[in-house]
Scaffold this active site. Structure first.
Site, PDB file in Angstrom:
ATOM      1  N   GLU A  14     139.267 -83.223 -64.717  1.00  0.00           N
ATOM      2  CA  GLU A  14     139.821 -82.186 -63.848  1.00  0.00           C
ATOM      3  C   GLU A  14     140.342 -82.824 -62.565  1.00  0.00           C
ATOM      4  OE1 GLU A  14     138.802 -77.931 -61.675  1.00  0.00           O
ATOM      5  OE2 GLU A  14     137.190 -79.038 -62.673  1.00  0.00           O
ATOM      6  N   GLU A  56     138.954 -69.054 -62.490  1.00  0.00           N
ATOM      7  CA  GLU A  56     137.906 -69.602 -61.639  1.00  0.00           C
ATOM      8  C   GLU A  56     138.040 -69.028 -60.231  1.00  0.00           C
ATOM      9  OE1 GLU A  56     136.080 -74.000 -61.056  1.00  0.00           O
ATOM     10  OE2 GLU A  56     138.186 -73.785 -60.518  1.00  0.00           O
TER      11      GLU A  56
END
Length: 290
Positions: free
Chosen positions: A148, A242
């Site tokens: 990520e 998120e």
């Protein structure tokens, strides 16, 4: 495209105790999601067997994510610190596998926090060594690892798509993919489109978050362009919403993620809105509709 649409468990609960997991699973299913992502910062409290059964009963997929800590950081120059980080990653891989997941992603390469100096060559070599070994272990379990890309205030290892591709190349494993996050891209990239094309078929996971991590569409991000780019590269992997609020996230993570103000208080409303928003963007970018 038939992308699984996911939601981060921290939208619902700040820990992974049994009552919290039951709530996370029930709320995720009720909101119409396909997948839930668990952060493994609280994995010691997670009953993997029971959680897996809850997920299976609800028909939900699962992915796991984590960042490391400064005393267990594989990008450190200190062998003891690197060793602790490597052990944490191996344990996270085990937990993900026990949950029935095949994806472990996140800042697997460093602590989650602001560094006071650039990454050293020795630190980068440690990242490559540890993640190469972890990728081999993941491959034996039929699992993949995600890199990520996080912003400069949360890591000094990879901040852009080009950084992530170079690191993935050095690891050299087919089961290591790149993970784009629109919140971080907004800080570090020139736009939300070129990184998608740069990564191409090496894209394996996507986080959707507003520039302020609140309600999707309430900020300034060009999600239309981003989703059209995903369609152009025929991305079919998970797209996970998120968002964080200190009303839910633990005090420790609130500090790590710098959640100094709350942009929402009703996780259920936020999640339903995000699910509809993502589905709408996918439909609008579907080439079959043109």
């Amino acid at each position: 495209m038939t992308n699984p649409i996911g939601v981060h468990a921290l939208v619902w609960a700040g820990d992974t105790s049994a009552p919290s997991v039951r709530r996370v699973v029930a709320e995720t299913a009720a909101a119409g999601y396909d997948l839930v992502e668990f952060s493994l910062h609280d994995s010691l409290n997670l009953d993997t067997g029971e959680t897996r059964r809850e997920l299976e009963r609800a028909g939900l997929g699962v992915a796991c994510s984590r960042g490391l800590a400064f005393d267990a950081d594989v990008s450190s120059d200190d062998p003891a610190v690197v060793s602790r980080g490597a052990a944490l990653l191996r344990d996270s891989l085990r937990v993900t596998h026990e949950l029935g997941g095949t994806v472990l992603t996140g800042a697997l390469y460093s602590a989650l926090g602001k560094y006071g100096a650039p990454l050293t060559p020795a630190g980068r070599a440690n990242v490559v060594s540890v993640l190469t070994e972890l990728a081999g272990e993941a491959a034996r379990l039929g699992m993949t690892l995600g890199l990520e890309i996080c912003n400069r205030y949360e890591t000094n290892v990879i901040n852009t798509a080009r950084d992530a591709l170079r690191l993935a190349d050095d690891i050299g494993a087919d089961n290591v993919f790149v993970h784009l996050d629109t919140y971080h891209m907004n800080i570090e990239e020139d736009d939300l489109v070129r990184p998608v094309y740069q990564v191409g078929d090496r894209l394996g996971y996507v986080h959707i978050g507003e520039n302020h991590r609140g309600y999707l569409g309430s900020g300034h991000l060009d999600f239309g362009a981003f989703f059209h780019a995903l369609a152009d590269i025929r991305y079919g992997g998970p797209i996970t919403f998120e968002s964080f609020s200190s009303a839910v996230v633990s005090a420790g993570l609130t500090g790590d993620l710098a959640i100094w103000r709350n942009l929402w208080s009703d996780g259920a409303d936020l999640a339903r809105h995000a699910r509809a928003f993502i589905a709408g963007q996918l439909a609008a970018s579907d080439p079959r509709q043109s």
